[in-house]
Structures are given as C-alpha cells and as structure tokens.
Design an enzyme around this catalytic site. Structure first.
Site, short mmCIF file in Angstrom:
data_model
loop_
_atom_site.label_atom_id
_atom_site.label_comp_id
_atom_site.label_asym_id
_atom_site.label_seq_id
_atom_site.Cartn_x
_atom_site.Cartn_y
_atom_site.Cartn_z
N GLU A 83 0.77 -1.27 -0.09
CA GLU A 83 -0.07 0.06 -0.09
C GLU A 83 0.69 1.50 0.17
O GLU A 83 0.25 2.26 -0.52
CB GLU A 83 -0.95 0.14 1.33
CG GLU A 83 -1.93 -1.03 1.28
CD GLU A 83 -2.79 -0.91 0.11
OE1 GLU A 83 -3.45 0.03 -0.03
OE2 GLU A 83 -3.11 -1.88 -0.63
N SER A 118 -21.62 -28.34 -24.51
CA SER A 118 -22.47 -28.04 -25.70
C SER A 118 -23.40 -26.98 -25.45
O SER A 118 -24.44 -26.66 -26.41
CB SER A 118 -22.87 -29.36 -26.24
OG SER A 118 -21.92 -30.20 -26.73
#
Length: 808
Positions: A121, A402
């Site tokens: 940070e 499919s």
C-alpha cells in the site's frame, strides 16, 4: 551671433544636431516599436500578478482549512450498521450486520506482516509525509483519462478515511481527508497510525482489522501469521472480493499476481531476502465460515448482491460493509421458492452419501432471468451457505460443454457465413458427422475432435447435429464461421469477455469456456428476447437514510439480428421436442434449450427458455474436502449425469411452477431463409462405432478435445472459410417427394448417398403446426397425401424424464 564670435562650448552628453540632416520627430504614443517592447512586459507582469494572487489564495485556503477542519470522532463504519436485503415485493430476505472486529497492538503483529502491508500500500510510509500531492495529482489524472479510478492516498490518508470519514468519492471528503491527515501526522507517531490502519481496514469476509482477517482466512491469531500469509492478507486490501480464492476459485491467477507483487516489493525494499522469497509458497486460505443468519440460500443472495453492487461501481466494499443500506433485489419470492423446491425434489432428496460415496460430490447451481427486462428472478447457489461458501450460480470454473453450441449457429446466421464450397450455412446445411474427422480450413495445429462414445454419423444437417450434439460438425462450423466471430457473438449475447478459456480456436464450439450459470442465463435470455441484450440486473433499488442511490442503466440493445436469434430458437425447439432435452417437456410450455456435459462428466448443464423465462441449471461434481472437481459417474444412482437428465428435469419442474397461473405463450419467430425446410433423409444415418446404439452422441469430450485443440493454435490474421468435409457440403433443396402426391420409398441403407439426398417426408414434429411468425415465402407447402401413418420416427429416440438418458 557673429561669425567672428567663438562657438559656445558643448554641454556634456549633448551632441548638436547636424543641420544638414532632417529633424527626427519625437515618438508618438502607440508607436509600433514601443508597443513591441511593452506588450511582453505587460503579459509577464500580468502572469506574475496572477501567480502571486493564486499563491496567496492557496496559502490562505490552506491556513483556513487547517484551522477549520478538526479531527472528528470515529465514523459510523467503526460501529457498522445492518444492511437489509429484500425480495422485489418488499419481503425481507435477511438482515446482515454482524461486525467482526478485534483490535490488537502493533507489537503483536509480526514485523514481516507489517512490511507486507507497506509493500502493498505505501512503501515510503516511514519516511514520507502524511499526504503525497504528486500521487494525488497523478491518480486524479489517471481517473480522468480513463485509466481506472485511483486514490493516490497514503496509509495515513486511508486510515483517516477508514476511521474518521467515509468511503464516498467526493471532493469535500478528499479535502477533509487532506487536512485531517496533516494534523494527525503531527499528533500521532507513524507506529500509532500504522496500528490504527491495520485495525480498521476491511479484508473481506466481514473481517475488520488484521486480527479478524487472520482468523477468517487462516484460523489463527495475527501474531501467528507468517510472511506468505501476511502478503496474501495485504493483497486483499486492494479489493477483497477480487482476490479471495476460496469464494471464487477463478480469482487464483489475479491473487497470485498480487501476492507476488507484494513479496517482490518486500525484496526491493530489502525487507525480505531473495532466498526467503524463492522458498515462499502461496498460502491457500481456508474455507470461509459465514454467520448462521446467512444459512440456506440467503448467504448466496447476499454475496451475489454485494458482488453486483461493487462490480458495477454502485458502492465500494468498505462503504457497503459499513451498513445502513436497504437493498431491494429483483428476486421474486415465489420463483425463488420454486427453484429451491425443484432442486430439493430432483436432487437433494435422492442423495444418499452413506450408501453411495459419489453423492458427496453433487453440487447444483442455477439462475433464472426474465428476458424482456433482464431481471434475475431466482437463483440457487448451493445446499447451504453455512456449509458451502462458494456460490454455484456465479462461479466460473466448470466447462459449459455443448450449451455453447447455439452461439456458433447464431454467429453463422448473423454473419451469413458460408462453407468452403461457398454454400450458405442454415439449419439444413449438410456436414460430415464422422468421428474424429479433422477440421478443414484451419491454419493451426491438426484438430480432430471425437464425438461422444466415438460414434460416427453420415452426412447430417446442422439441425440434426444440434439435436444430437455432434462435436465434429460444430467444430467444422466454427472454422467456417471463424472462431473469432463465434467468440464475438458469445460476448455480444452476454458472456463476459474475460470468461476463462473462451478461446479463439475451433474447440470454442465444444464449450471449454467456464462461464457461470448466471452468465449463460443472460446469454440465453438474449436469444429468447429476439437478439436484444440487456445486462442482467439483480438490484431494483438501494436506499440509505431515505436517499436513493444511482443504479446502472438497464437499457437494451440489439446484440444480434432478430433473424439470427429466432432461427437459433427454432432449432433449439427441436432439441426439447425430440432431441437430447426432452425431459424439459415437463414444463408443459413451448420451450427451446440445449444440453451440455463437461469433460469426464464433471458437470452437466441444461440451458433453456420459454418466451417468458430463461433458466440455466448445472449439476457439478466437487470433493467437499479438497475442492477438487470430480466426475459424477454413479451419482444419484445413475450411470451418468448428463444435461438431458437431472438438469433438464430440474428445469422442467421449476419452469412449470414458476410460470403457473400465467398463460402459455408461443414463440413469435422471424426465421432465416430455408430454416423451415426439412431436408433430412427419410431414415437418417445412425451413428456407428462403439457408442450407445440407443441414443444420440453428445459432447462429453469437448473439454479434453478443446484443450488439445487449443494447444499451439493461434487465430490466423485473416479467417478462412472451412469446409463441410471430404464429401463436401451440398446445398439443401426440397425433395421431389414434397411435390408429388405419392409417399416416398424408404431407402435401402441408412447411409446417405454421396451424390444426392433421397427425398423424404417431413418429420413428425414438423407436422404439428406452430403459430410462429414465419415469412410466407419461407414455408414450403406440405405433401398433400402425407398422413401420420406415413411418418417415420426420428433416429434419435426421445428420452422420458424418468429414464436414464445417454449423454447428449
């Protein structure tokens, strides 16, 4: 003066004018040469005055801000409120607001964990000032230029935001944050600020502070964290939901990248040796243990709503975790209950893990969307949020199989694609369905996918290939259309562009992509809505303190043409009526759908829709202890779990109950040229080979074949048209028998002749009139003498819902 008088002496610095030269007039006001000399000076003086005035104003503003802005008491997030989640009718789903926080002293947090947070940070925290104007300007510029929203805040500023202010993105909040950070830096030491930051930051999983995070992710105290674990927790500070690999396994690549970034930063700052860095192993977090108040489906709903709000920029995670929001979802209680009941009756009540260990692996996910509005009306996330944290409706780590194939057909119609022989691709275009036939026209590595159970077909139409889910036909058709166009169409219909394994090779047709049930429902809803796509919405309204928050626009756009979408719907109706999805007939309504099976039967899918509701159901296999995907052979007492079995049964049960009391509607379709013509031989070729002789072939191998086909296969710069096969495609034509009163003769052999297709009557389902809107010129007249007694059944027998279905 006389000539004999002497000339007066010259005054110093003065030279008498030569009387022989003309007099030079004095410069007039506004003379060009003087103007040229004076204009730059005036501009410079004006700039200096402006700069001085600006500096004075800034100084005055700084002094005023410093004097007027005081350090306030702790904000509401430090004592978070509850969020209330509601069904669309206002019925309460759950009240979520238990805050998990426990402060610890900085001395009890390992130094390497502190350094990991700094590496993630603010690496200059110890030496830098409380605010970084350069970083703030850079972040503002990147935000304005579209490079992503950035804060440019130091750890001190983030602490001020977390503890004293709030998460709203406003200029007023940023100004207050600026001055409070400066004052705080004068009143507190760096260690005190870092301790406050570590105890107030949100790490996800409802965990505030490093102590709560250590328990939520690793089941230990903060003091017991090692360097690798600290680096992972530090990674979460950037965006907890984006890096929690237990909640979403597909987050693992991003989480690893962020974790590596933190560790590399520690090495760069000399907080970690290269030797220790080399031996670091990613510390997989434990499964979350949610609050009991989120049991059943409630926790999955809350999780999905939170992801929706944060991913669409409505709220950030810290603000949402602060609570106080009243969130009305689009979920409808009766439909939600109907989906839960359908899963319970078709799956949960039939599981017997004591006698059948495979039943331990069964997982179910589902989502239903209203096509006309894009509203999510029902969602099934799993057996219980307190027992299984991952939401099966939104996870993206199982192949869709499919159920992806309709997108290939839609792309072919949308782009008026041709075979390599120049014939248009329609539902009645013939392709060679031979097993493991290499695709033609592809410039990548050799790709020859297998059909289910290695079954081979003769020349069959796209319509029959869809009914029977023939892999070789659809792989070739993907090349004919262009894999890149297929991907583009799938994304236009609703799949996220970043869907894992949404590749640009022929295997895309067989569904190696790992979209979620919610993603697939959105895409199928677009087909149901005649090609108009509206991004799904899960939230109807959000209020706080009586004020409404702005929500994303739910406008629709024409993603694909109506003809392309409706032609696909027309073909998918046949899948339900006489193909692999007949179990969906239990809905008792006109329906279109497609079955799908993942590699090694690890997941089975049914995706279908009526004009009013699009629903996708998936049954997945996963080891509850290790999280590993598992095949479902033998689950629920069945040899196989395929899309036409349990998923289609759940779909049929749910759709019947969800739409009970409403009038059944027929599809109103506008079809492409030739879509209504039925050109199959009277007795289409049966699959030969070692496959199941009683059922059509399917797509169980698309996962494995998809991965093999993707290896070393790059999309060519210019897509080339494929070809239907060694025999070449034939342009469909009306059989002569359709123009003659006598019935045609049955062919002697099931194999279609190579030179021409024999004439034949329409198939049984073509004799049932449908009130579909079809262009008159597209409907050939039926044979005048044809009767039901002359009809020949389709070669693919319709499976009943109660029967064990073969794979699609």
């Amino acid at each position: 003066m006389r000539d004999d008088q002497p000339a007066p002496a010259h005054r110093p610095g003065w030279t008498p004018r030569d009387p022989t030269l003309p007099a030079t007039p004095p410069p007039r006001a506004g003379h060009p040469r003087r103007a040229r000399r004076s204009r730059p000076r005036r501009v410079l003086r004006a700039l200096l005055r402006t700069a001085l005035l600006g500096a004075l104003l800034l100084a005055a503003g700084f002094v005023a801000g410093y004097l007027l802005v005081d350090i306030p008491p702790a904000n509401a997030t430090a004592t978070a409120q509850s969020n209330v989640y509601l069904y669309r009718d206002g019925t309460q789903i759950v009240r979520d607001g238990e805050v998990n926080r426990e402060n610890v002293r900085l001395a009890h947090i390992p130094l390497t964990v502190q350094q990991a947070v700094l590496a993630a940070e603010d690496r200059d925290f110890s030496s830098a000032r409380a605010v970084d104007p350069k970083a703030m300007v850079r972040a503002a510029w990147n935000t304005l230029t579209g490079k992503g929203r950035q804060s440019g805040s130091t750890i001190t500023q983030q602490y001020v935001k977390n503890y004293y202010l709030g998460q709203e993105q406003t200029v007023t909040r940023k100004v207050k944050e600026f001055f409070i950070a400066i004052k705080l830096n004068r009143e507190k030491t760096k260690d005190e600020i870092l301790e406050g930051y570590l105890n107030t930051s949100y790490f996800g999983r409802n965990a505030y502070g490093i102590q709560a995070a250590a328990r939520a992710y690793y089941g230990k105290e903060a003091a017991e964290l090692d360097t690798a674990e600290g680096a992972y927790l530090a990674s979460l500070l950037n965006a907890p939901s984006a890096y929690d690999v237990a909640t979403h396994p597909e987050n693992l690549p991003r989480a690893l990248a962020r974790w590596n970034y933190v560790l590399d930063g520690m090495v760069k700052e000399r907080w970690l040796s290269r030797a220790d860095r080399a031996t670091a192993v990613f510390p997989t977090p434990q499964t979350a243990r949610p609050a009991t108040g989120l049991s059943g489906q409630r926790g999955y709903i809350v999780q999905a709503v939170e992801e929706y709000l944060t991913s669409h920029g409505v709220l950030d995670e810290n603000t949402l975790a602060g609570g106080g929001f009243r969130i009305t979802t689009t979920l409808e209680k009766d439909k939600q209950d109907a989906l839960v009941t359908a899963v319970d009756e078709k799956v949960m009540s039939r599981l017997d893990p004591a006698r059948n260990p495979v039943d331990r692996y069964v997982r179910v996910g589902g989502a239903a969307i209203e096509p006309s509005t894009g509203r999510v009306v029902a969602m099934y996330g799993g057996v219980d949020y307190t027992r299984q944290y991952v939401n099966n409706a939104t996870r993206r780590d199982y192949q869709v199989g499919s159920t992806f194939k309709p997108f290939v057909l839609t792309a072919a119609i949308e782009h008026t694609s041709l075979t390599q022989d120049g014939e248009p691709i329609t539902p009645n275009t013939y392709y060679d369905g031979a097993d493991k036939r290499p695709v033609q026209g592809w410039h990548g590595a050799l790709y020859a996918p297998a059909n289910e159970d290695d079954a081979s077909y003769g020349d069959i139409t796209v319509r029959t290939a869809t009914d029977s889910s023939v892999n070789t036909v659809y792989a070739q058709m993907a090349v004919d259309v262009g894999p890149a166009r297929v991907k583009e169409t799938a994304v236009a219909l609703g799949l996220p562009a970043r869907t894992p394994d949404l590749n640009g090779s022929p295997s895309i047709a067989l569904g190696p992509a790992t979209a979620s049930a919610l993603d697939m429902a959105e895409a199928y809803a677009t087909l149901a809505n005649h090609g108009r796509h509206g991004t799904y919405t899960l939230v109807e309204r959000v209020t706080r303190d009586g004020q409404d928050l702005n929500l994303p626009s739910s406008g629709t756009r024409q993603a694909v043409s109506r003809v392309a979408a409706d032609t696909t719907t027309h073909v998918l109706r046949s899948v339900v009526e006489s193909g692999t999805g007949t179990a969906a007939l239990a809905a008792g309504r006109p329906a279109a759908g497609k079955t799908g099976t993942a590699e090694d039967d690890k997941a089975a899918w049914f995706a279908g829709y009526t004009p009013d509701l699009a629903t996708v159901v998936t049954v997945m296999g996963q080891d509850p202890d290790t999280g590993e995907q598992k095949p479902l052979y033998g689950a629920l007492g069945q040899n196989r779990i395929n899309g036409g079995g349990t998923p289609a049964e759940i779909w049929g049960h749910f759709t019947r109950e969800a739409l009970a009391g409403t009038e059944a509607r027929e599809f109103e379709l506008e079809l492409g040229a030739g879509a209504e013509e039925w050109l199959e031989p009277l007795d289409p070729p049966q699959p030969d080979g070692p496959g199941d002789p009683d059922g059509p072939a399917g797509e169980g191998r698309e996962g494995r074949e998809g991965r093999e086909g993707r290896e070393d296969q790059d999309e060519p710069e210019e897509e080339q048209l494929g070809q239907a096969g060694p025999k070449g495609p034939r342009q469909p034509r009306l059989p002569e028998a359709a123009q003659q009163p006598q019935a045609p003769q049955l062919p002697q052999t099931p194999q279609v002749p190579q030179s021409a297709h024999p004439a034949h009557p329409a198939h049984p389902e073509k004799e049932r009139p449908r009130p579909e809107t079809v262009q008159p010129e597209q409907q050939p007249p039926p044979p005048e003498t044809e009767t039901p007694d002359q009809q020949v059944p389709r070669s693919e027998p319709a499976a009943q819902p109660e029967q064990q279905l073969p794979r699609q």
